[in-house]
Structures are given as C-alpha cells and as structure tokens.
Design an enzyme around this catalytic site. Structure first.
Site, PDB file in Angstrom:
ATOM      1  N   SER A 142      38.562  -7.425  66.936  1.00 59.64           N
ATOM      2  CA  SER A 142      38.010  -6.339  66.117  1.00 59.64           C
ATOM      3  C   SER A 142      36.499  -6.425  65.996  1.00 59.64           C
ATOM      4  O   SER A 142      35.786  -5.420  65.979  1.00 59.64           O
ATOM      5  CB  SER A 142      38.646  -6.355  64.723  1.00 59.64           C
ATOM      6  OG  SER A 142      40.021  -6.104  64.799  1.00 59.64           O
ATOM      7  N   HIS A 190      -7.303  -9.018  36.550  1.00 60.74           N
ATOM      8  CA  HIS A 190      -6.724  -9.565  35.317  1.00 60.74           C
ATOM      9  C   HIS A 190      -6.746  -8.536  34.193  1.00 60.74           C
ATOM     10  O   HIS A 190      -6.708  -8.893  33.014  1.00 60.74           O
ATOM     11  CB  HIS A 190      -7.445 -10.836  34.871  1.00 60.74           C
ATOM     12  CG  HIS A 190      -7.538 -11.876  35.932  1.00 60.74           C
ATOM     13  ND1 HIS A 190      -6.510 -12.722  36.246  1.00 60.74           N
ATOM     14  CD2 HIS A 190      -8.557 -12.186  36.787  1.00 60.74           C
ATOM     15  CE1 HIS A 190      -6.866 -13.518  37.232  1.00 60.74           C
ATOM     16  NE2 HIS A 190      -8.102 -13.215  37.592  1.00 60.74           N
ATOM     17  N   GLN A 266      33.281 -15.741  66.924  1.00 60.08           N
ATOM     18  CA  GLN A 266      34.003 -14.462  66.955  1.00 60.08           C
ATOM     19  C   GLN A 266      33.088 -13.315  66.546  1.00 60.08           C
ATOM     20  O   GLN A 266      33.231 -12.199  67.028  1.00 60.08           O
ATOM     21  CB  GLN A 266      35.225 -14.499  66.028  1.00 60.08           C
ATOM     22  CG  GLN A 266      36.063 -13.227  66.088  1.00 60.08           C
ATOM     23  CD  GLN A 266      37.311 -13.287  65.236  1.00 60.08           C
ATOM     24  OE1 GLN A 266      37.402 -12.627  64.207  1.00 60.08           O
ATOM     25  NE2 GLN A 266      38.281 -14.105  65.652  1.00 60.08           N
ATOM     26  N   SER A 314       9.182  15.034  27.461  1.00 55.13           N
ATOM     27  CA  SER A 314       9.827  14.308  26.373  1.00 55.13           C
ATOM     28  C   SER A 314      10.669  15.301  25.595  1.00 55.13           C
ATOM     29  O   SER A 314      10.280  16.462  25.418  1.00 55.13           O
ATOM     30  CB  SER A 314       8.784  13.661  25.467  1.00 55.13           C
ATOM     31  OG  SER A 314       9.371  13.245  24.242  1.00 55.13           O
TER      32      SER A 314
END
Length: 482
Positions: A142, A190, A266, A314
């Site tokens: 398969s 930063h 396999q 909103s």
C-alpha cells in the site's frame, strides 16, 4: 423542547473552521490535499503503474495496450467526481482498507472497458483491459501507492496553490517597500527611540527574509519509491526475475515528476516532507514577525487603517478600526507552524520497517497548509488597508533629537583618530548629554558648535536632523530588494 443535535443537520456542518467559516480562502487546497484528492492520486498511480507494466519490456506475456486503452485508463482519475467518491467509499466499507478499495475500484473499470474502435470505422476489436486486472497493484505494498500519491499531492499544493499565494504576498510587501523607501521613520530598538530608518527599508528586510524561504520551498524535492513490502523488490524479483526492477522503479517514479528514492524500508522515509515543512514553518514565523510589527506600527499610529464601509470594529466602541487581519494571521500562523512542526518531527520516524503513525499524521497536511494559506490571505488584505501617516512619522522624529547622539559621537571618534584636539571621551560626553533626557535641535547644535570640529564635520552635523539621519536606507532598498 429537545435541543437539535447539530451532528444530524443536513447538509453536514463543518467541525473545523477551514471547512466552515474560512472555506473560501482555502478552497483551492481541496483539489490537492483532501481525502478525495488522495484517492484520486492513488487511482492515478495505480493506472500509471498498470500502463508501465504493459509496455512490453517488464512483465513477459503482458498484452500491449492500444492508445485507446491508455486514454481510457487515464480518464479514470480524470473523471473522479462525486459519484465515484461515493462508489469508492462503499467499496472501502467492505474492504475496511483504503488502498485495497482503490485497487478494486480500478479493476471494476477494467472489467467495464469498451471495445477498442478502429480507425476505418469498422467493427471494434476486443479490448485487452479486462484481462490485465491482476497487474493492478502488482507487487505493490500500500505504501508504494500512498507515498507516491502524497508526493504528487503535496507537490501540486505547493506549486499550484501555496507558493503562488506566498509569492504574491512577498511581491506586495516588496512593492510597499519600494513605494515607501524614502519615508523616514524613527526606529524603536527594545521599544525605545533609536537610529532612524525608513518605512521601506524595514519592509524590505521582511520581504527579503520571506523571499529566501520561498526560494528554498521552490527548490524542494518530492521523493517517491516503489520497491515493495520492505524495500527489497522481493515480490518483484520472484514473480519476474528477468526484469531490472530498480531501473523500472526509477523510470516510473521519475516519470511521475518525482525524485526517486533508491533505499527505503516499507515506507518512503518522508525526510523530504520534514525538510519542506521546516521551510514553510520558517516562512510562517517570519510572516508572524511581519504581522506583529504591522500591528505595533498601527498601534503607534505610523500606519493608518483605511476603514471598510459598513464594517464594525467594536460592538460597543464605534470609533475603532481593529487590526483584525494581522491578529487573525498571527493565530493561524501559530497553528500552521505547530502542525508543520509535528508533521516534520513525526514523519521522520517509523519503527523498524513500518508503523502506521504516518497514516493519520499525513491526513493533517491539508490543515497545516490551510492555516498558512488563510494567514497569507489575511496579511495581504490587511496590508491593502494600510496607509502610512508621514506627518505623524515626521512629528515623532522631531521629538527625538537625542538619537543624533550616535552620529555626533561617531564623528568625534573619527576626528580623534585624525588628531583633532578636544575629542576625548566622545561616547561618554554624548551619554551625559542625552541619556534618559530630551534634547532639542538647539541644544544639540550648541553642543556641536562648541566641540571645535573641522568645518566640514561641523557643517555636516549642523545640517543633520532625525529625518535625514537614515543612512543608506533608501539605497539599500533600491540595490538589494529582489
């Protein structure tokens, strides 16, 4: 009254958002990565293997197919639609094995094959297709069919859907970078005011990073194998000992447009999938960086969002235009990357010669691609709603003259090396002047004027402003952005 069980509603309600709310954005992937696409690919592989075995050079005594026979066979996967999907599902309910069901499905088509017409309009010759049923799935496990099917499916999804969408996004970012290459902007390393850059240069960095990943994805290999139950060609060589089976396998796999893997158990080892998914996940994470930066620039007011007529930001605050496209993208990129990481880490391991962990894992390739594609769509739409607020950027720069401490102390350093007196401790002197405090244009110019710099240096610094202190930012975009 009892509650309606939504699982019983017809037509069926999608369990996940990709097949429900977000279906329009990801629908193109269905033709490549759905269960139906997997079965169609399996049929394609089975048909092509049958054709390969009947070319007169592999299996002795196998009848040769006519052009009409071959066309009929290749039309089987080409016509795989709703009725065929239902038929195959019915067969699988009996076999309780998906690939065996595909084998039986193809054999049914062979049994029903029409006679071969002749060119002069005379009576047709009997087709040989009903006699070659035992060559369907010949010597295959398969996984011979599955690994080739998945390789073809993923290849199609990448090349036809994901890569074009991702490329269009990167092109969009690159075009925005060129458009805004000269627009100065205060950096925030930063989160603090830092050396100015330009809007375009920052976008160019992201476009460049994303483009590198697209190059890697575009160069991906899609590997396949066809070598039997444990990769030894055991059944092949016993059934037909005279054939050069590795050569047959290689010719077949490469004929499908894949790269042949000569050494496997396999299963095909799936390493190529892990490599591809790592690159896609990295693209996702860079795009996530773009989404978070865009969100932050929106929050700072650097980017304004163009309101969509009729849209609500909103449910209670009518003034809001929320950056929902970038937020949606962030979440979907995280889901996609998590799935891609899981695929990459799981698929490279299979116990000894075979286990089935990859079977259910690979059925989630579609969602991994889908969440990425959805995020790409959202980022593209979000970018299309942005406008740069050049006035706010200019005002931001004008309120941060202290960032010129860097070039001033750098000029002093160069002057000290050249022997100019009075240039001692330039960094420390600028640190004392600027660190943690606001310095305006007049204060900096007074400082520079009292340094005793050579006239050319003093004039260059006197004319420098935060808005003009962008170095080679614009040139970098022009010279290096692909």
């Amino acid at each position: 009254m009892g509650r309606v069980n939504l699982a019983d509603v017809t037509p069926p309600i999608a369990l996940g958002p990709l097949d429900g709310r977000y279906r329009p954005a990801v629908a193109p992937l269905v033709d490549h990565l759905s269960e139906a696409a997997l079965n169609r690919a399996r049929i394609h592989v089975e048909v092509e293997w049958l054709i390969a075995l009947t070319d007169g050079t592999v299996v002795p005594g196998a009848p040769r197919l006519t052009d009409a026979d071959t066309a009929y066979l290749r039309a089987i996967p080409g016509s795989f639609g709703a009725d065929e999907i239902a038929e195959l599902a019915a067969i699988e309910r009996e076999t309780v094995h998906d690939v065996k069901a595909v084998e039986y499905f193809v054999k049914r088509r062979l049994a029903a094959a029409p006679d071969v017409p002749v060119a002069d309009g005379g009576p047709g010759a009997d087709t040989v297709l009903p006699t070659v049923g035992e060559l369907v799935h010949f010597a295959c496990t398969s996984e011979d069919v599955n690994n080739l099917s998945y390789a073809l499916m993923v290849q199609g999804a990448v090349r036809d859907v994901w890569l074009p969408a991702a490329t269009a996004l990167v092109d969009q970012v690159a075009e925005m970078a060129r458009e805004h290459a000269s627009v100065p902007m205060l950096s925030r390393t930063h989160g603090q005011p830092a050396t100015p850059t330009t809007v375009g240069k920052e976008l160019a960095v992201l476009a460049h990073r994303l483009r590198r990943q697209l190059v890697r994805v575009d160069r991906a290999e899609f590997l396949g194998k066809l070598n039997g139950a444990t990769g030894t060609y055991g059944a092949h060589t016993v059934a037909v000992p005279g054939a050069d089976w590795p050569a047959v396998s290689r010719r077949f796999v490469e004929g499908l447009g894949l790269t042949w893997n000569p050494l496997t158990t396999q299963i095909e080892s799936h390493d190529w999938q892990a490599e591809l998914y790592a690159d896609m996940a990295r693209f996702n994470r860079i795009l996530h960086n773009l989404a978070t930066d865009a969100w932050t620039y929106i929050s700072l007011g650097f980017f304004r969002q163009i309101p969509v007529p009729g849209a609500t930001g909103s449910s209670t605050m009518p003034h809001k235009v929320n950056p929902i496209r970038f937020e949606n993208a962030e979440a979907n990129l995280e889901i996609s990357s998590a799935l891609l990481d899981t695929l990459a880490s799981t698929l490279v391991t299979s116990r000894m010669q075979r286990d089935l962990t990859d079977s259910t894992t690979q059925r989630n390739i579609g969602p991994a691609f889908g969440h990425s594609l959805l995020a790409i769509d959202n980022v593209r739409r979000g970018l299309g709603m942005l406008a740069v607020d050049a006035d706010l950027l200019a005002d931001d720069l004008d309120h941060n003259w202290e960032v010129l401490g860097e070039p001033i102390q750098s000029v002093m350093r160069a002057a000290a090396v050249a022997g100019v007196p009075g240039m001692d401790n330039p960094y420390e002197r600028l640190k004392e002047l600027t660190r943690g405090r606001r310095v305006d244009a007049e204060g900096l110019r007074e400082f520079v004027a009292g340094l005793g710099l050579p006239d050319a240096d003093a004039e260059r610094l006197a004319n420098l402003t935060p808005a003009t202190y962008t170095g080679l930012a614009e040139q970098l975009v022009d010279d290096y952005l692909a």
